[in-house]
Structure formats: structure tokens, C-alpha cells
Write a protein that holds these residues in place. Sequence first.
Motif, PDB file in Angstrom:
ATOM      1  N   GLY A  15      35.598  44.209  33.797  1.00 43.01           N
ATOM      2  CA  GLY A  15      36.723  44.512  34.668  1.00 43.01           C
ATOM      3  C   GLY A  15      37.865  43.521  34.541  1.00 43.01           C
ATOM      4  N   ARG A  16      37.908  42.763  33.456  1.00 41.46           N
ATOM      5  CA  ARG A  16      38.942  41.735  33.259  1.00 41.46           C
ATOM      6  C   ARG A  16      39.863  42.088  32.099  1.00 41.46           C
ATOM      7  NH1 ARG A  16      35.385  36.943  31.912  1.00 41.46           N
ATOM      8  NH2 ARG A  16      37.278  35.670  32.094  1.00 41.46           N
ATOM      9  N   GLY A  18      42.822  43.401  32.148  1.00 39.46           N
ATOM     10  CA  GLY A  18      44.187  42.968  32.426  1.00 39.46           C
ATOM     11  C   GLY A  18      44.393  41.504  32.093  1.00 39.46           C
ATOM     12  N   THR A  19      43.427  40.688  32.482  1.00 39.36           N
ATOM     13  CA  THR A  19      43.508  39.253  32.192  1.00 39.36           C
ATOM     14  C   THR A  19      43.488  38.996  30.687  1.00 39.36           C
ATOM     15  OG1 THR A  19      42.348  38.776  34.255  1.00 39.36           O
ATOM     16  CG2 THR A  19      42.430  37.018  32.631  1.00 39.36           C
ATOM     17  N   THR A 144      37.702  51.661  33.759  1.00 39.20           N
ATOM     18  CA  THR A 144      38.213  50.530  34.512  1.00 39.20           C
ATOM     19  C   THR A 144      39.726  50.640  34.636  1.00 39.20           C
ATOM     20  OG1 THR A 144      38.335  48.116  34.617  1.00 39.20           O
ATOM     21  CG2 THR A 144      38.479  49.104  32.443  1.00 39.20           C
ATOM     22  N   GLU A 145      40.266  50.037  35.667  1.00 39.79           N
ATOM     23  CA  GLU A 145      41.710  49.997  35.838  1.00 39.79           C
ATOM     24  C   GLU A 145      42.247  48.679  35.278  1.00 39.79           C
ATOM     25  OE1 GLU A 145      42.751  50.550  39.901  1.00 39.79           O
ATOM     26  OE2 GLU A 145      41.754  52.480  40.085  1.00 39.79           O
ATOM     27  N   ILE A 146      43.422  48.752  34.669  1.00 43.45           N
ATOM     28  CA  ILE A 146      44.066  47.545  34.166  1.00 43.45           C
ATOM     29  C   ILE A 146      44.739  46.846  35.345  1.00 43.45           C
ATOM     30  CG2 ILE A 146      45.751  46.596  32.558  1.00 43.45           C
ATOM     31  CD1 ILE A 146      43.398  47.899  31.195  1.00 43.45           C
ATOM     32  N   ARG A 147      44.103  45.813  35.832  1.00 47.97           N
ATOM     33  CA  ARG A 147      44.662  45.090  36.969  1.00 47.97           C
ATOM     34  C   ARG A 147      44.512  43.590  36.703  1.00 47.97           C
ATOM     35  NH1 ARG A 147      39.675  47.135  38.472  1.00 47.97           N
ATOM     36  NH2 ARG A 147      38.146  45.580  39.111  1.00 47.97           N
ATOM     37  N   GLY A 148      45.103  42.808  37.568  1.00 49.42           N
ATOM     38  CA  GLY A 148      45.011  41.352  37.411  1.00 49.42           C
ATOM     39  C   GLY A 148      45.705  40.862  36.163  1.00 49.42           C
ATOM     40  N   LEU A 149      46.948  41.344  35.944  1.00 48.16           N
ATOM     41  CA  LEU A 149      47.672  40.960  34.734  1.00 48.16           C
ATOM     42  C   LEU A 149      48.176  39.524  34.771  1.00 48.16           C
ATOM     43  CD1 LEU A 149      49.678  44.216  33.974  1.00 48.16           C
ATOM     44  CD2 LEU A 149      47.963  43.154  32.512  1.00 48.16           C
TER      45      LEU A 149
END
Length: 261
Positions: A15-16, A18-19, A144-149
Amino acid sequence: SVVTCIDGYEMAKQGRAGTALAVAAIGSFIGGCISTIALTAVALPLAQLALKFGPVEFFALMVVGLSLVIGLAGKSLTAALLMTVFGLLIAMVGIDPVRGAPRFTFGVEDLLDGVGFIPVAMGLFGISELMLAADSRLLKPISTEIRGLIPTRREMQSCAGAIGRGTVIGFTLGLIPGVGAVIPTFLAYVVEKKVSKAPERFGHGAIEGVAAPETANNAYANAAMVPLFALGIPSSPTIAVLMGAFIVNGLTPGPFLFKER
């Protein structure tokens, strides 16, 4: 980018994603900017250094590159050695650069220029996908969603050293004609694994494993301009195409480029 995928894929599964994307972009930006400044500042002395590389240095460099491939193989050293030898056999196909004689072409004219990298890569990736698709139980798409950019401060602190080392490695090897972008990215990854206090994290989502090769990749791309501009020597097929574009537009890369233009 295949080296980046080793840990980038694992980060995506955690789930990372975006990071991973953000760190890759930040590392690429920093490596590109620093190498551009270095390109404009120290092109001439670095080009003279690149000229000192002869057959012995190139041979040592290739040995390092092949050793890195084997070093990243994981548990199966035998499989890594076999694949390395197989890769060398593929590279032997074509015209012998010393004698000018056909080598392993078996009378096929299309093989005189060697085996193309892109057809081989696409063919291998395509075949592996077909084999995976044959057994649908192995297919596990990531949802998964692309989050935490925006990476956290702790993540950026972890990446700072990797980005710095990746820049140095990429720029240094970019000065040497004929290296290609593969060796700097592999070397940057291996170096991070060696200097890490927890090397077992690599291959399981280590953020440094994304930052270092992506930075080295971009630093290499700009450094490869040094032998092109200062010596008129293209250091890779991509730079050779760029050199052709310069010549078509009336600009001949070499020692007199900046003096005359």
C-alpha cells in the motif's frame, strides 16, 4: 527501471505505491539537477579522465557489471551464473569487432547487427506473462489506491544517503563511454544493500532500493553528455541518436563545439 521494481513492487503490495513513486521522482530530480550543474562546471577535466579508460579498465568494468547481476540473484547462484553466460552468448552474436567476421549468425543476415535488446526484452517479458496467464492461480492483481505521495520526514531521512550515493555513482559511470545505464543502477542498488544496517529489508519494500537506482539512472543520463560534448564520443545508443540529431542541425559535438558555437 527493472532494479527499481525489485522493491517498488513490494512497496506497492504494502500500500506504499504513492511513496515509491514520489521518492523515485524526488531522487530523479535531485540526481538530474546535481549532474547538470556538474556537467556545466567540470566537463573538460572529466572528459580527459574518461579518455584514460582503456581495454583493461573496460574489462574490469564489465566484470563488475556481471558480478552485480550474479550478486542480485538471491538464493540461486547456479541460475544466476547460467543466465549470465546465456546473456554473454547472446551478446556474441553479430560482427566480430576485431576481425570483422560474422559470429554465431548461422547465415542469417538479420543477425549481422547482433540480437536487438528491445525484441529480446519484449519477448522475454511477453513469454513470462503468457506462462503466468496459463496458470490463473498465480495471477494476483494489486488493488490499491495511489495515496501518500508526500514521503514522511523519516522516509526522506532514510533516502537522503541513498540519493547522494546514487548521484555520485550514476555521474561517475556516466563519464565512461560504453557503460550504459544498467550498470550504474545495479551498482547503486548493491551499494545501498551493502551499507544498510538491515540488508534483509531489500527485496521486501526497502525505500532506499527505489531511491538509489532511480537517482543513479538520471545522474548517468546527464553525465553521459560530458564525453559527447567534450570529446564527440557517444556513450550509449541513445546518446548516439542524440549526436546524430546535433549533426543534422549543423552542430558537431566535440572539443570545438562550445568554442565555435
